[in-house]
Design an enzyme around this catalytic site. Structure first.
Site, short mmCIF file in Angstrom:
data_model
loop_
_atom_site.label_atom_id
_atom_site.label_comp_id
_atom_site.label_asym_id
_atom_site.label_seq_id
_atom_site.Cartn_x
_atom_site.Cartn_y
_atom_site.Cartn_z
N GLY A 1 0.80 -1.22 0.00
CA GLY A 1 0.00 0.00 0.00
C GLY A 1 0.83 1.26 0.00
O GLY A 1 0.56 2.20 0.75
N MET B 1 -5.18 -6.56 -5.63
CA MET B 1 -4.99 -7.61 -6.63
C MET B 1 -6.25 -8.39 -6.99
O MET B 1 -6.18 -9.43 -7.62
CB MET B 1 -3.90 -8.57 -6.16
CG MET B 1 -2.58 -7.90 -5.83
SD MET B 1 -1.94 -6.83 -7.13
CE MET B 1 -1.55 -8.02 -8.38
N LYS B 2 -7.39 -7.88 -6.62
CA LYS B 2 -8.65 -8.55 -6.96
C LYS B 2 -9.45 -7.68 -7.92
O LYS B 2 -9.46 -6.45 -7.80
CB LYS B 2 -9.50 -8.79 -5.70
CG LYS B 2 -8.88 -9.78 -4.73
CD LYS B 2 -8.96 -11.17 -5.28
CE LYS B 2 -8.39 -12.18 -4.31
NZ LYS B 2 -8.35 -13.51 -4.89
N ASN C 1 -7.22 4.04 -9.80
CA ASN C 1 -6.10 3.10 -9.72
C ASN C 1 -4.84 3.77 -10.23
O ASN C 1 -4.88 4.66 -11.08
CB ASN C 1 -6.40 1.86 -10.58
CG ASN C 1 -5.33 0.79 -10.45
OD1 ASN C 1 -4.87 0.47 -9.36
ND2 ASN C 1 -4.92 0.23 -11.57
N LEU D 1 -12.67 -5.95 -9.25
CA LEU D 1 -13.85 -5.44 -8.58
C LEU D 1 -15.10 -5.69 -9.41
O LEU D 1 -15.08 -5.60 -10.63
CB LEU D 1 -13.70 -3.94 -8.33
CG LEU D 1 -12.52 -3.53 -7.45
CD1 LEU D 1 -12.46 -2.01 -7.32
CD2 LEU D 1 -12.59 -4.19 -6.08
N HIS E 1 -1.39 2.65 -12.16
CA HIS E 1 -0.81 1.53 -12.91
C HIS E 1 0.60 1.91 -13.36
O HIS E 1 0.81 3.00 -13.89
CB HIS E 1 -1.67 1.19 -14.12
CG HIS E 1 -1.19 -0.02 -14.85
ND1 HIS E 1 -1.41 -1.29 -14.38
CD2 HIS E 1 -0.45 -0.14 -15.98
CE1 HIS E 1 -0.83 -2.16 -15.22
NE2 HIS E 1 -0.25 -1.48 -16.18
#
Length: 187
Positions: A12, A87-88, A102, A90, A104
């Protein structure tokens, strides 16, 4: 002041950048909540250190993690959600219910999509002999790395650049991009 939640599966690092910007008066946000799907995530320890409420939600803690996250975001009145290495994927329940942002580690649309995260991105950039890389701050929709781009920051790849050095440089650039991207969303 608007409430934001941070979702993260590991370190994080984006949380640190946001906390610093909030404390410096750069971002008028209240970090209401940190959620992780990983029991061992360092972000949970960081949240506790910062005095931020943190929750663990995954398939072991809840039969429908997306619904549980949705309910928490509503309970804490979060308008914004920032994904800091979450890492999931949504569900549309979340992507249509909140402004989800996000970060990236590439210049999307290059090096985005399933399996393209962290070190994998930097390895691909170096392998393909790219001359530039960078970071993209974007809105999240139901597809990996396809949401509306908020901002991009680029850097030149140095001669003899290694995966490690590129990763470090992009992470440094990412911290300022996160703050700038969130500031744009708040306007």
């Amino acid at each position: 002041m608007k409430n934001i939640a941070i979702l993260s599966s590991h370190n994080g690092s984006g949380l640190d950048a946001i906390v610093e910007a909030v404390n410096a008066g750069i971002l008028p946000l209240n970090i209401a909540l940190v959620i992780s799907n990983n029991t061992d995530a360092k972000v949970l320890q960081k949240a506790k250190k910062y005095g931020i409420t943190c929750k663990l939600i995954n398939a072991k803690t809840d039969p429908d993690p997306n619904r549980a996250i949705y309910e928490l975001l509503k309970e804490y009145a979060c308008e914004f959600v920032f994904l800091s290495g979450y890492m999931k994927k949504l569900s549309p329940l979340l992507t249509s219910g909140f402004t989800i942002i996000n970060s990236h580690p590439s210049l999307l649309p290059k090096y985005g999509g399933m399996g393209m995260y962290g070190r994998f991105v930097h390895e691909a950039v170096i392998k393909n002999r790219e001359t530039t890389s960078g970071v993209t701050i974007h809105e999240v929709n139901e597809n990996y790395d396809e949401g509306k781009i908020i901002l991009q920051k680029s850097l030149q790849i140095e001669p003899g650049e290694s995966v490690d050095s590129l990763e470090a440089r992009v992470k440094s650039l990412e911290k300022e991009a996160i703050v700038e991207g969130l500031a744009l969303c708040l306007k």
